[in-house]
Design a protein around this motif. Structure first.
Motif, short mmCIF file in Angstrom:
data_model
loop_
_atom_site.label_atom_id
_atom_site.label_comp_id
_atom_site.label_asym_id
_atom_site.label_seq_id
_atom_site.Cartn_x
_atom_site.Cartn_y
_atom_site.Cartn_z
N SER A 114 0.92 14.33 -4.08
CA SER A 114 0.78 15.71 -3.69
C SER A 114 -0.25 16.33 -3.68
O SER A 114 -1.01 17.04 -2.99
CB SER A 114 2.10 16.59 -4.45
OG SER A 114 3.49 16.13 -3.88
N ASP A 115 -0.99 16.10 -4.95
CA ASP A 115 -2.44 16.72 -5.29
C ASP A 115 -3.51 16.07 -4.63
O ASP A 115 -4.81 16.82 -4.67
CB ASP A 115 -2.54 16.70 -6.75
CG ASP A 115 -1.52 17.61 -7.49
OD1 ASP A 115 -1.05 18.42 -6.94
OD2 ASP A 115 -1.15 17.43 -8.65
N PHE A 116 -3.44 14.80 -4.18
CA PHE A 116 -4.56 14.30 -3.22
C PHE A 116 -5.04 15.15 -2.38
O PHE A 116 -4.60 15.42 -1.44
CB PHE A 116 -4.26 12.68 -2.75
CG PHE A 116 -5.23 12.01 -2.41
CD1 PHE A 116 -6.32 11.15 -3.07
CD2 PHE A 116 -5.62 12.21 -0.95
CE1 PHE A 116 -6.90 10.40 -2.51
CE2 PHE A 116 -6.91 11.43 -0.34
CZ PHE A 116 -7.41 10.62 -1.19
N SER A 117 -6.29 15.18 -2.39
CA SER A 117 -7.01 16.03 -1.45
C SER A 117 -8.41 15.53 -1.02
O SER A 117 -9.37 16.38 -0.47
CB SER A 117 -7.09 17.51 -1.87
OG SER A 117 -7.78 17.57 -3.15
N VAL A 161 12.27 8.89 0.09
CA VAL A 161 10.96 9.22 0.67
C VAL A 161 9.88 8.41 -0.02
O VAL A 161 9.91 7.77 -1.07
CB VAL A 161 10.68 10.63 0.32
CG1 VAL A 161 9.32 10.86 0.96
CG2 VAL A 161 11.73 11.57 0.65
N PHE A 162 8.99 7.81 0.99
CA PHE A 162 7.98 6.76 0.53
C PHE A 162 6.73 7.04 1.36
O PHE A 162 6.80 7.91 2.41
CB PHE A 162 8.29 5.37 0.87
CG PHE A 162 8.71 4.91 2.07
CD1 PHE A 162 8.07 4.43 3.19
CD2 PHE A 162 10.09 5.13 2.56
CE1 PHE A 162 8.29 3.93 4.19
CE2 PHE A 162 10.44 4.83 3.89
CZ PHE A 162 9.70 4.03 4.54
N GLY A 163 5.39 6.83 0.89
CA GLY A 163 4.25 7.46 1.60
C GLY A 163 3.14 6.49 1.12
O GLY A 163 3.11 5.37 0.30
N ALA A 164 1.95 6.84 1.81
CA ALA A 164 0.70 6.05 1.63
C ALA A 164 -0.43 6.84 2.05
O ALA A 164 -0.14 7.94 2.91
CB ALA A 164 0.69 4.80 2.49
N ASP A 174 0.99 -1.17 0.02
CA ASP A 174 -0.02 -0.30 0.08
C ASP A 174 0.79 1.28 0.04
O ASP A 174 0.37 2.42 -0.04
CB ASP A 174 -0.70 0.10 1.09
CG ASP A 174 -1.74 -1.12 1.13
OD1 ASP A 174 -2.49 -1.44 0.31
OD2 ASP A 174 -2.00 -2.13 2.25
N TRP A 175 2.21 1.13 0.17
CA TRP A 175 3.11 2.32 -0.01
C TRP A 175 3.67 2.29 -1.23
O TRP A 175 3.87 1.51 -2.06
CB TRP A 175 4.39 1.90 1.13
CG TRP A 175 3.73 1.88 2.72
CD1 TRP A 175 3.01 1.01 3.09
CD2 TRP A 175 3.62 2.94 3.44
NE1 TRP A 175 2.55 1.25 4.32
CE2 TRP A 175 3.09 2.54 4.53
CE3 TRP A 175 4.16 4.19 3.57
CZ2 TRP A 175 3.09 3.37 5.88
CZ3 TRP A 175 4.14 5.21 4.54
CH2 TRP A 175 3.40 4.71 5.83
N VAL A 176 4.15 3.51 -1.50
CA VAL A 176 4.79 3.93 -2.78
C VAL A 176 6.07 4.70 -2.54
O VAL A 176 5.94 5.59 -1.57
CB VAL A 176 3.67 4.75 -3.59
CG1 VAL A 176 3.29 6.06 -2.98
CG2 VAL A 176 4.30 4.98 -5.16
N VAL A 177 7.06 4.47 -3.44
CA VAL A 177 8.11 5.25 -3.03
C VAL A 177 8.08 6.67 -4.10
O VAL A 177 7.59 6.65 -5.12
CB VAL A 177 9.47 4.87 -4.02
CG1 VAL A 177 10.58 5.52 -3.97
CG2 VAL A 177 9.80 3.46 -3.37
N LEU A 178 7.88 7.79 -3.25
CA LEU A 178 7.64 9.12 -3.73
C LEU A 178 8.70 9.69 -4.44
O LEU A 178 8.72 10.60 -5.42
CB LEU A 178 7.05 9.86 -2.46
CG LEU A 178 5.88 9.39 -1.85
CD1 LEU A 178 5.61 10.45 -0.70
CD2 LEU A 178 4.74 9.43 -2.87
N PRO A 191 -5.18 3.44 -3.40
CA PRO A 191 -3.90 3.23 -4.43
C PRO A 191 -3.56 4.45 -5.04
O PRO A 191 -4.67 5.20 -5.53
CB PRO A 191 -4.72 2.10 -5.29
CG PRO A 191 -6.08 1.77 -4.54
CD PRO A 191 -6.37 2.90 -3.60
N ILE A 192 -2.48 4.86 -4.89
CA ILE A 192 -1.87 5.97 -5.28
C ILE A 192 -0.52 5.84 -6.43
O ILE A 192 0.26 5.10 -5.88
CB ILE A 192 -1.78 7.11 -4.44
CG1 ILE A 192 -1.76 8.59 -4.86
CG2 ILE A 192 -0.59 6.57 -3.29
CD1 ILE A 192 -3.06 9.40 -5.01
N GLU A 193 -0.20 6.71 -7.27
CA GLU A 193 0.94 6.95 -7.81
C GLU A 193 1.72 8.03 -7.23
O GLU A 193 1.28 8.98 -6.85
CB GLU A 193 0.69 6.96 -9.42
CG GLU A 193 -0.14 5.97 -9.91
CD GLU A 193 0.71 4.69 -10.20
OE1 GLU A 193 1.86 4.92 -10.27
OE2 GLU A 193 0.32 3.50 -10.45
#
Length: 197
Positions: free
Chosen positions: A122-125, A99-102, A86-90, A115-117
């Motif tokens: 950054s734009d997810f709101s 840096v990685f995130g979820a 569920d984590w992604v390398v940012l 699920p996010i790319e």
């Protein structure tokens, strides 16, 4: 006049931190070897009674829902995050910072992850979510040592999510600290065993 320090890559994804934690460790190895240890870190292979307890408590609701069967732990290095996590390398500043995130409703007993790319993070709101950004950096500390920093930043997408996360954070902060220190300890041990001193 001293040069300005380089900006952190984490600042691109969580410039304003509503909740967070930062831990450091000094490693008796050069930055190249230490950063390699960061890159090789297997997050599923952290050891210690308190780490096992912290992870076990977080997994209880999911195990209960699946009738007590425990998920088999698999390898989870930075390079493995994109495969079924569920984590992604940012992003990465090679040799310096990863840096990685979820994004998820982490305060729920069974987390609802989004699920996010990396390009959309950054734009997810969408209201009701926590954006969790984790950074591990390795920077020179004197001539032969390295300082490694593990930082977690959390940004909430609306006031309701902020209130939900604040209640969760009060309970989870000690466990976050246990895992953060375990990450640093593992990197330190790995770098000092294989690094150039």
């Amino acid at each position: 006049m001293a040069p300005l320090p380089s900006p952190l890559l984490a600042d691109q994804f969580a410039p304003r931190c509503e909740f967070g934690r930062t831990d450091h460790v000094v490693v008796d190895a050069d930055p190249v070897s230490t950063y390699q240890a960061v890159h090789d870190l297997d997050l599923s292979d952290l050891h210690g009674f308190l780490v096992n307890a912290a992870v076990g408590l977080r997994e209880l609701p999911e195990r209960w829902r699946s009738r007590g069967t425990r998920r088999q732990r698999t390898r989870l290095t930075i390079n493995d995050l994109a495969a079924g996590s569920d984590w992604v390398v940012l992003g990465e500043q090679p040799g310096q910072e990863l840096v990685f995130g979820a994004i998820g409703k982490v305060w729920q007993p069974i987390v609802k992850w989004v699920p996010i790319e990396a390009r959309d993070f950054s734009d997810f709101s969408e209201p009701g979510y926590a954006k969790v950004v984790c950074s591990i950096s390795a920077l020179p500390y004197g001539q032969r040592r390295t300082i490694v920093t593990a930082e977690m930043r959390v940004v909430l997408t609306d006031p309701h999510a902020w209130l939900s996360f604040r209640r969760y954070w009060r309970i989870s902060t000690p466990f976050v600290g246990i895992i953060g220190r375990a990450i640093l300890r593992t990197v330190k041990n790995s770098a000092e065993k294989g690094g150039v001193r």
